[in-house]
Enzyme design. Structure first.
Site, PDB file in Angstrom:
ATOM      1  N   HIS A 196       0.808  -1.223   0.000  1.00  0.00           N
ATOM      2  CA  HIS A 196       0.000   0.000   0.000  1.00  0.00           C
ATOM      3  C   HIS A 196       0.843   1.274   0.000  1.00  0.00           C
ATOM      4  CE1 HIS A 196       1.259  -0.694   4.041  1.00  0.00           C
ATOM      5  NE2 HIS A 196       0.895   0.526   4.380  1.00  0.00           N
ATOM      6  N   ASP A 197       2.156   1.141   0.131  1.00  0.00           N
ATOM      7  CA  ASP A 197       3.036   2.323   0.138  1.00  0.00           C
ATOM      8  C   ASP A 197       3.786   2.479  -1.178  1.00  0.00           C
ATOM      9  OD1 ASP A 197       2.455   2.869   2.817  1.00  0.00           O
ATOM     10  OD2 ASP A 197       4.095   1.601   3.539  1.00  0.00           O
TER      11      ASP A 197
HETATM   12  C1  NOJ Z   1       4.677   2.097   7.249  1.00  0.00           C
HETATM   13  C2  NOJ Z   1       3.302   1.902   6.716  1.00  0.00           C
HETATM   14  O1  NOJ Z   1       3.334   0.883   5.756  1.00  0.00           O
HETATM   15  C3  NOJ Z   1       2.855   3.234   6.149  1.00  0.00           C
HETATM   16  O2  NOJ Z   1       1.673   3.143   5.413  1.00  0.00           O
HETATM   17  C4  NOJ Z   1       2.724   4.192   7.279  1.00  0.00           C
HETATM   18  O3  NOJ Z   1       2.435   5.477   6.787  1.00  0.00           O
HETATM   19  C5  NOJ Z   1       4.004   4.265   8.110  1.00  0.00           C
HETATM   20  N1  NOJ Z   1       4.579   2.981   8.361  1.00  0.00           N
HETATM   21  C6  NOJ Z   1       3.736   4.895   9.436  1.00  0.00           C
HETATM   22  O4  NOJ Z   1       2.962   4.026  10.228  1.00  0.00           O
END
Ligand code: NOJ
Length: 540
Positions: free
Chosen positions: A316-317
Site C-alpha cells: 500500500h506504500d
Molecule cells: C509504514 C506503513 O506501511 C505506512 O503506510 C505508514 O504510513 C508508516 N509505516 C507509518 O505508520
C-alpha cells in the site's frame, strides 16, 4: 527450521500471503468505504486464488490521518470498517477457508488522539514517559513525511518526537511499562485466533533520536527478544517486520531462528531502485534490470541457510508493480513475467490486492486528487519551493502512495463492483478492462498465472527449499537456477520489449510454467519474444 525434518517446518515458509488494504477492498454497507464484512464476502475469491494468509492493514480505531496507521485505540475497530464482532467473524470464516488473519501491529507510534498521549498532554507523569519529549528541539531530525520530526506541544511547553506526521507521536520503547502494555495488547489479539502480526516500521523502535540513530538502534533486538519471550514463544504465529533499514548483513539478526525474534522481514532495497541514493524517495532515477537482478540475487544468496526471506513487488506504500517494472504495452506478458520471477524465488511471497489482476497506477493531474498525507506534504513543500507543477506530478504519479490505494476493481460496472456509491477514492478508469470478473472469464489471464504459481509452490519443495543461483546472461535476460536434491530448475525471463536471441546449453526435461503458453523442448537458439518467461525442469 530444518528442511530435512518437514514436520518442523513453520507453516509460513510454504505459504503465500495476500495483503488487504481494507479501505479499498470491498464496501458492503454502501458508504463508499471498504469494510470488514466486505472482506468476508470476498473470502471465496481469495480461496480460489489459493492464498494461505491475509495481512490486514490496520482496522483499529483511528482518526485516519495516515489511513489507520495512527491508532487511537488498539482494542477497538474503526466504525467505518465495522465492529469487533465483524473482525471475529472474519477470523473464523477465514479459518474455515484455511486462511489466517495477520494483524498490522503499529507500535512505533500511536495517534495523538490515543488516551496515552491525551493523558500525557494533561500532565499525567506515567503517560508522559510513554512518549519522547525534549525541552528544545535537539537536532534537525526530519520526519519521513517531510519537515521536522519535533513538534512543539503548547500544553507541555516542550517538543515531542514524531518520525511520521505530527499526529503520530513516537512511543518511548525504553519505558518497560509501555512495553508491558504492548505485550498485553498483542495477547488480546492472539486470543482472538489470529495467525500473527506484520510489525510496522519495527526497525525504528530502538531509536536514539538525540543521536539521530533511527533504524537498528542499540536496544532494538533486546526489545524484539523480549516480545518473543513475553508473547510469541511456543506459538506458531508468524511475525513479519517492516524494516526499511535492513541489509542482508543485518537481516539474520532479526530472523535467525536461534535469536528468537521475528519470522521474516520486509526489505526495501529493490523498492529504492528508482530513487537517487542519498535523496528523498521523490528524486527519481531510471530503472535498470541489471540492478534489479543484483539486488534480488543478493537477498537470495547472502542470508544464512536458516534465515528466511519475504518476497514482494507491491504494497500500500508502493506504486503498482505493472506501472513500475512492467510494460503497459505488454501488460499480460510483463505482468506474468514479474509474477513468475518473484514466485519462483526462495522466500514467502506476498501479493498486494489487485496485483493478481494487473491493476495499474492511478493518474493524478490535480492537487484535489491527492489523498495521501505524504504526497500532500510533498506537493505543498515543492510548490512553496517554486518547483514546476509537471515535475511535482511526475514524482507523485511515479512514486505516490495513492497509486496503490484506489478501490479494488471487481467488475466493469460504474464503481467497479467495489461499491454501489461513489467511492472514497475514484476507481481507476481502466477498471472497464482490468477487473476480477474479466480475469476469471479468461483462462489465460494474470489471475490464473498467480493461481498456478501458488499451486506449484504447494506441490514442489524445490520452490520452497531449492538454493538460488543467478546465471550470467545478457543484461536484460534475468535467469536463475534453483537446485534441490539432485533436481535443477531453470527460470528465464526476457526482461525487455525486444526480441532476444539466447542459447542455454542445458536440456529441458519438462516445462513447468510459461507466460506464452509454450513448451520448451530445447533451450538452444531461443528466440525470446517480448517479456517471454519460462520455467523448466532440467534433464539431470
Ligand atoms: C509504514 C506503513 O506501511 C505506512 O503506510 C505508514 O504510513 C508508516 N509505516 C507509518 O505508520
Amino acid at each position: 527450521m530444518n528442511k530435512d525434518n518437514k514436520d518442523n517446518i513453520p507453516w509460513w515458509q510454504s505459504a503465500v500471503f495476500y495483503q488487504i488494504y481494507p479501505k479499498s477492498f470491498q464496501d458492503s454497507n454502501h458508504d463508499g468505504i471498504g469494510d470488514i464484512s466486505g472482506i468476508v464476502s470476498r473470502l471465496p475469491y481469495l480461496h480460489q486464488l489459493g492464498i494461505d494468509a491475509i495481512w490486514l492493514s490496520p482496522v483499529y480505531s483511528s482518526p485516519n490521518v495516515d489511513n489507520g496507521y495512527d491508532i487511537d485505540n488498539y482494542y477497538a475497530i474503526l466504525a467505518e470498517f465495522g465492529t469487533m464482532a465483524d473482525v471475529e467473524q472474519l477470523i473464523t470464516k477465514a479459518k474455515s477457508f484455511g486462511i489466517r488473519i495477520i494483524m498490522d501491529l503499529v507500535v512505533n507510534h500511536t495517534s495523538d488522539q490515543h488516551s496515552w498521549f491525551l493523558e500525557a498532554e494533561k500532565g499525567n507523569k506515567k503517560y508522559q514517559d510513554y512518549y519522547i519529549w525534549q525541552k528544545e528541539p535537539p537536532n534537525t531530525l526530519q520526519s519521513f513525511f517531510g519537515g521536522t520530526a519535533w513538534t512543539f506541544n503548547e500544553k507541555q511547553n516542550r517538543y515531542y518526537l514524531h518520525l511520521f506526521s505530527k499526529h503520530q507521536p513516537d512511543l518511548n520503547w525504553e519505558n518497560p511499562n509501555m512495553r508491558t502494555e504492548i505485550w498485553e495488547m498483542m495477547r488480546f489479539w492472539i486470543d482472538k485466533g489470529i495467525g500473527g502480526f506484520r510489525l510496522d516500521v519495527i526497525d525504528l523502535i530502538g531509536k536514539q533520536p538525540e543521536k539521530e540513530v533511527l533504524g537498528n538502534g542499540p536496544n532494538l533486538h533486546t526489545y524484539l527478544q523480549e516480545m518473543h519471550r513475553e508473547v510469541l514463544k511456543e506459538t506458531d504465529l508468524v511475525t513479519i517486520g517492516e524494516t526499511g533499514s535492513v541489509t542482508p548483513e543485518t537481516a539474520p539478526l532479526y530472523t535467525a531462528p536461534e535469536r528468537n525474534e521475528l519470522s521474516m522481514v520486509f526489505q526495501f532495497q529493490h523498492m529504492a531502485l528508482d530513487e537517487q541514493t542519498g535523496h528523498s524517495k521523490w528524486a527519481l532515477k531510471k530503472l535498470s534490470v541489471p540492478e534489479l537482478k543484483k539486488v534480488l540475487s543478493k537477498w537470495q544468496t547472502a542470508l544464512p541457510e536458516n534465515a528466511w526471506n519475504s518476497l514482494f513487488w507491491s504494497n500500500h506504500d508502493q506504486p503498482r508493480i505493472l506501472s513500475r517494472w512492467g510494460d503497459l504495452n505488454y501488460p499480460l506478458e510483463s505482468g506474468k513475467m514479474l509474477a513468475i520471477l518473484l514466485h519462483l524465488m526462495r522466500g514467502t511471497p506476498f501479493i498486494y490486492q489487485g496485483e493478481e489482476i494487473g491493476m495499474t497506477n492511478f493518474p493524478i493531474h490535480s492537487a484535489k486528487q491527492i489523498q495521501d498525507i505524504e504526497s500532500l506534504n510533498f506537493y505543498h513543500s515543492q510548490q512553496e519551493a517554486g518547483i514546476a507543477k509537471e515535475k511535482i506530478f511526475e514524482a507523485i504519479n511515479t512514486k505516490g502512495r495513492d497509486n496503490a490505494r484506489t478501490p479494488m476493481q471487481w467488475d466493469d460496472s460504474l464503481f467497479g463492483g467495489f461499491s454501489t456509491v461513489s467511492p472514497w477514492y475514484p476507481i481507476n478508469p481502466n477498471h472497464e478492462q482490468i477487473n476480477v470478473e474479466a480475469n476469471l472469464n479468461h483462462p489465460n489471464s494474470l489471475f490464473f498465472t498467480y493461481q498456478k504459481l501458488i499451486a506449484l509452490r504447494k506441490k514442489y519443495p524445490i520452490i520452497i527449499w531449492g538454493n538460488y543461483e543467478l546465471l550470467d546472461t545478457p543484461p536484460t535476460i534475468f535467469a536463475y537456477k534453483r537446485n534441490y536434491e539432485h533436481e535443477t530448475w531453470l527460470v528465464c525471463a526476457n526482461f525487455s520489449d525486444q526480441k532476444t536471441f539466447y542459447s542455454f546449453s542445458e536440456k529441458p526435461e519438462m516445462t513447468i510454467i510459461s507466460n506464452y503458453d509454450a513448451t520448451y523442448s530445447t533451450l538452444d537458439q531461443l528466440n525470446l519474444r517480448p517479456y517471454e518467461t519460462f520455467v523448466v525442469k532440467l534433464t539431470p
